[in-house]
Design a protein around this motif. Structure first.
Motif, PDB file in Angstrom:
ATOM      1  N   SER A  80     -81.895 -53.151  27.798  1.00  0.00           N
ATOM      2  CA  SER A  80     -81.607 -53.613  29.159  1.00  0.00           C
ATOM      3  C   SER A  80     -81.112 -52.502  30.079  1.00  0.00           C
ATOM      4  O   SER A  80     -81.019 -52.705  31.287  1.00  0.00           O
ATOM      5  N   LEU A  81     -80.804 -51.324  29.536  1.00  0.00           N
ATOM      6  CA  LEU A  81     -80.273 -50.237  30.356  1.00  0.00           C
ATOM      7  C   LEU A  81     -80.819 -48.902  29.849  1.00  0.00           C
ATOM      8  O   LEU A  81     -80.763 -48.622  28.655  1.00  0.00           O
ATOM      9  N   THR A  82     -81.335 -48.096  30.783  1.00  0.00           N
ATOM     10  CA  THR A  82     -81.866 -46.798  30.398  1.00  0.00           C
ATOM     11  C   THR A  82     -80.727 -45.811  30.159  1.00  0.00           C
ATOM     12  O   THR A  82     -79.580 -46.044  30.551  1.00  0.00           O
ATOM     13  N   VAL A  83     -81.062 -44.685  29.523  1.00  0.00           N
ATOM     14  CA  VAL A  83     -80.063 -43.641  29.291  1.00  0.00           C
ATOM     15  C   VAL A  83     -79.536 -43.104  30.620  1.00  0.00           C
ATOM     16  O   VAL A  83     -78.328 -42.893  30.797  1.00  0.00           O
ATOM     17  N   ILE A  84     -80.440 -42.915  31.574  1.00  0.00           N
ATOM     18  CA  ILE A  84     -80.034 -42.418  32.898  1.00  0.00           C
ATOM     19  C   ILE A  84     -79.136 -43.435  33.597  1.00  0.00           C
ATOM     20  O   ILE A  84     -78.131 -43.076  34.218  1.00  0.00           O
ATOM     21  N   GLY A  85     -79.489 -44.708  33.468  1.00  0.00           N
ATOM     22  CA  GLY A  85     -78.656 -45.748  34.064  1.00  0.00           C
ATOM     23  C   GLY A  85     -77.272 -45.777  33.452  1.00  0.00           C
ATOM     24  O   GLY A  85     -76.269 -45.901  34.162  1.00  0.00           O
ATOM     25  N   GLY A  86     -77.211 -45.645  32.129  1.00  0.00           N
ATOM     26  CA  GLY A  86     -75.916 -45.612  31.444  1.00  0.00           C
ATOM     27  C   GLY A  86     -75.099 -44.402  31.830  1.00  0.00           C
ATOM     28  O   GLY A  86     -73.882 -44.490  32.046  1.00  0.00           O
ATOM     29  N   ALA A  87     -75.771 -43.247  31.940  1.00  0.00           N
ATOM     30  CA  ALA A  87     -75.079 -42.026  32.353  1.00  0.00           C
ATOM     31  C   ALA A  87     -74.524 -42.168  33.765  1.00  0.00           C
ATOM     32  O   ALA A  87     -73.407 -41.731  34.063  1.00  0.00           O
ATOM     33  N   GLY A  88     -75.303 -42.816  34.627  1.00  0.00           N
ATOM     34  CA  GLY A  88     -74.854 -43.038  36.001  1.00  0.00           C
ATOM     35  C   GLY A  88     -73.608 -43.892  36.062  1.00  0.00           C
ATOM     36  O   GLY A  88     -72.678 -43.613  36.823  1.00  0.00           O
ATOM     37  N   LEU A  89     -73.572 -44.957  35.229  1.00  0.00           N
ATOM     38  CA  LEU A  89     -72.394 -45.823  35.206  1.00  0.00           C
ATOM     39  C   LEU A  89     -71.171 -45.070  34.681  1.00  0.00           C
ATOM     40  O   LEU A  89     -70.059 -45.225  35.212  1.00  0.00           O
ATOM     41  N   ALA A  90     -71.373 -44.270  33.616  1.00  0.00           N
ATOM     42  CA  ALA A  90     -70.248 -43.526  33.040  1.00  0.00           C
ATOM     43  C   ALA A  90     -69.707 -42.490  34.025  1.00  0.00           C
ATOM     44  O   ALA A  90     -68.493 -42.382  34.245  1.00  0.00           O
ATOM     45  N   ILE A  91     -70.628 -41.733  34.641  1.00  0.00           N
ATOM     46  CA  ILE A  91     -70.211 -40.708  35.610  1.00  0.00           C
ATOM     47  C   ILE A  91     -69.539 -41.358  36.812  1.00  0.00           C
ATOM     48  O   ILE A  91     -68.475 -40.921  37.267  1.00  0.00           O
ATOM     49  N   ASN A 219     -69.692 -47.663  41.852  1.00  0.00           N
ATOM     50  CA  ASN A 219     -70.105 -46.473  41.115  1.00  0.00           C
ATOM     51  C   ASN A 219     -71.066 -45.602  41.911  1.00  0.00           C
ATOM     52  O   ASN A 219     -71.223 -44.413  41.619  1.00  0.00           O
ATOM     53  N   CYS A 220     -71.712 -46.198  42.900  1.00  0.00           N
ATOM     54  CA  CYS A 220     -72.603 -45.427  43.770  1.00  0.00           C
ATOM     55  C   CYS A 220     -71.899 -44.966  45.046  1.00  0.00           C
ATOM     56  O   CYS A 220     -72.236 -43.918  45.596  1.00  0.00           O
ATOM     57  N   THR A 221     -70.931 -45.740  45.501  1.00  0.00           N
ATOM     58  CA  THR A 221     -70.322 -45.492  46.805  1.00  0.00           C
ATOM     59  C   THR A 221     -69.119 -44.561  46.748  1.00  0.00           C
ATOM     60  O   THR A 221     -68.912 -43.741  47.653  1.00  0.00           O
ATOM     61  N   LEU A 222     -68.313 -44.643  45.708  1.00  0.00           N
ATOM     62  CA  LEU A 222     -67.080 -43.855  45.647  1.00  0.00           C
ATOM     63  C   LEU A 222     -67.271 -42.381  45.251  1.00  0.00           C
ATOM     64  O   LEU A 222     -66.513 -41.529  45.722  1.00  0.00           O
ATOM     65  N   PRO A 223     -68.237 -42.033  44.389  1.00  0.00           N
ATOM     66  CA  PRO A 223     -68.410 -40.612  44.051  1.00  0.00           C
ATOM     67  C   PRO A 223     -68.581 -39.684  45.247  1.00  0.00           C
ATOM     68  O   PRO A 223     -68.046 -38.566  45.219  1.00  0.00           O
ATOM     69  N   PRO A 224     -69.305 -40.061  46.330  1.00  0.00           N
ATOM     70  CA  PRO A 224     -69.366 -39.180  47.501  1.00  0.00           C
ATOM     71  C   PRO A 224     -67.991 -38.864  48.083  1.00  0.00           C
ATOM     72  O   PRO A 224     -67.754 -37.758  48.576  1.00  0.00           O
ATOM     73  N   VAL A 225     -67.079 -39.839  48.030  1.00  0.00           N
ATOM     74  CA  VAL A 225     -65.711 -39.590  48.502  1.00  0.00           C
ATOM     75  C   VAL A 225     -65.048 -38.546  47.616  1.00  0.00           C
ATOM     76  O   VAL A 225     -64.414 -37.595  48.101  1.00  0.00           O
ATOM     77  N   GLY A 226     -65.202 -38.708  46.306  1.00  0.00           N
ATOM     78  CA  GLY A 226     -64.577 -37.784  45.363  1.00  0.00           C
ATOM     79  C   GLY A 226     -65.052 -36.353  45.520  1.00  0.00           C
ATOM     80  O   GLY A 226     -64.242 -35.409  45.529  1.00  0.00           O
ATOM     81  N   ILE A 227     -66.368 -36.156  45.682  1.00  0.00           N
ATOM     82  CA  ILE A 227     -66.884 -34.787  45.775  1.00  0.00           C
ATOM     83  C   ILE A 227     -66.423 -34.112  47.060  1.00  0.00           C
ATOM     84  O   ILE A 227     -66.150 -32.908  47.095  1.00  0.00           O
ATOM     85  N   ILE A 228     -66.284 -34.878  48.137  1.00  0.00           N
ATOM     86  CA  ILE A 228     -65.809 -34.307  49.400  1.00  0.00           C
ATOM     87  C   ILE A 228     -64.350 -33.885  49.277  1.00  0.00           C
ATOM     88  O   ILE A 228     -63.950 -32.825  49.780  1.00  0.00           O
ATOM     89  N   LEU A 229     -63.534 -34.673  48.579  1.00  0.00           N
ATOM     90  CA  LEU A 229     -62.138 -34.291  48.358  1.00  0.00           C
ATOM     91  C   LEU A 229     -62.043 -32.988  47.572  1.00  0.00           C
ATOM     92  O   LEU A 229     -61.238 -32.104  47.876  1.00  0.00           O
ATOM     93  N   VAL A 230     -62.878 -32.871  46.538  1.00  0.00           N
ATOM     94  CA  VAL A 230     -62.858 -31.665  45.711  1.00  0.00           C
ATOM     95  C   VAL A 230     -63.304 -30.440  46.505  1.00  0.00           C
ATOM     96  O   VAL A 230     -62.654 -29.382  46.481  1.00  0.00           O
ATOM     97  N   ILE A 231     -64.414 -30.567  47.217  1.00  0.00           N
ATOM     98  CA  ILE A 231     -64.933 -29.442  47.994  1.00  0.00           C
ATOM     99  C   ILE A 231     -63.959 -29.059  49.104  1.00  0.00           C
ATOM    100  O   ILE A 231     -63.753 -27.868  49.389  1.00  0.00           O
TER     101      ILE A 231
END
Length: 295
Positions: A80-91, A219-231
């Protein structure tokens, strides 16, 4: 996440009882966030060891009762879930949590202690939650260690674990939301926590029935916030280390980066969603910083 499962097990799913439990739980979680980091710490001192120990015991009991079949299931895919999909959820899960972590590590005595606490929480704590979810799915077809403990006839311990687990998650989320709203609207934190608590409590039933979809959006919306804080930190490290950092009311390149990153992550089906979103957000923000420095 607490009231509805407990009401179903104890009272046969009575709607009135569900709402009574929802209001009581919402009030308790909002109260602990309202009184700040000290009350959050007290709740966590009680909850984290109990959830860790009781959840681990339940997981081991489930594996033993499964007579080896549960361990075998870990090597099989449900399809039901691809490896890429699972990696996306974990990341996405790790990055999403990372955006809120500074709200709490700022209370550490020094950078070393803050780093150690973060590594332990993410590497051990988050991994343990993944194991709880995996065991639950294989053992009872559910998604929470609560359901495993119910099957093992550990009813009252299951309620305790579920309540403490949800409490420590929600009061931290309310604290973070209140702090964010206070900074955005230039208001005191405590009233913003109360507003967040009321909204969260009223929407909790909807969230219960749409939880996985909501997590996918986060999981799709918050990572952009995180990367901007880091940069932002690494591009302005000297300013961060002094009192000379100039606060900008609205950084429009950061805003655009978050919006475009979230859209790309939620819409584009190629690659890993969270990484796609972070890449777009990073490009937008870096361009904005370079333009600003050139001016």
């Amino acid at each position: 996440m607490f009231a509805i499962p407990v009401a179903r097990e104890l009272f046969g799913g009575s709607t009135a009882v569900e709402w009574v439990l929802i209001l009581i739980a919402g009030a308790c979680m909002t109260a602990s966030a309202y009184f700040g980091i000290k009350s959050l710490t007290i709740i966590s001192y009680i909850a984290v060891p109990l959830v860790t120990v009781l959840g681990t015991v339940a997981m081991i009991m489930a594996v033993k009762q499964g007579d080896g079949t549960i361990v075998d299931q870990f090597a099989k895919s449900s399809g039901s879930l691809t490896v890429i999909g699972g990696a996306g959820l974990a990341i996405g899960s790790f990055v999403s949590g990372g955006t809120a972590t500074p709200n709490f590590t700022r209370f550490a005595k020094n950078g070393k202690q803050g780093t150690i606490a973060t590594v332990v929480a993410f590497f051990i704590g988050n991994s343990l939650m993944f194991f709880f979810g995996a065991i639950s799915y294989i053992f009872v077809g559910g998604n929470d260690i609560f359901e495993v403990m119910i099957r093992l006839n550990l009813f009252y311990l299951a309620i305790l674990v579920l309540g403490l687990n949800i409490w420590t998650t929600n009061d931290n989320a309310l604290y973070t939301a209140g702090l964010g709203l206070a900074n955005i609207f230039n208001k005191r934190k405590k009233p913003m926590v109360l507003i967040s608590g009321v909204i969260g409590t009223l929407l909790s039933v909807w969230l219960y029935y749409n939880f996985c979809g909501w997590l996918n959006i986060l999981n799709c919306t918050l990572p952009p916030v995180g990367i901007i804080l880091v940069i932002s930190y690494f591009m302005n490290k000297k300013a961060y280390d002094t009192d000379t950092f100039k606060i900008v009311t609205v950084n429009w390149f950061a805003v655009v980066g978050v919006i475009l990153g979230a859209i790309v992550a939620n819409v584009v089906t190629w690659g890993i969603a969270s990484i796609n979103g972070m890449a777009v957000a990073a490009v937008c923000y870096v361009i904005g910083e370079l333009v600003h420095k050139n001016k």
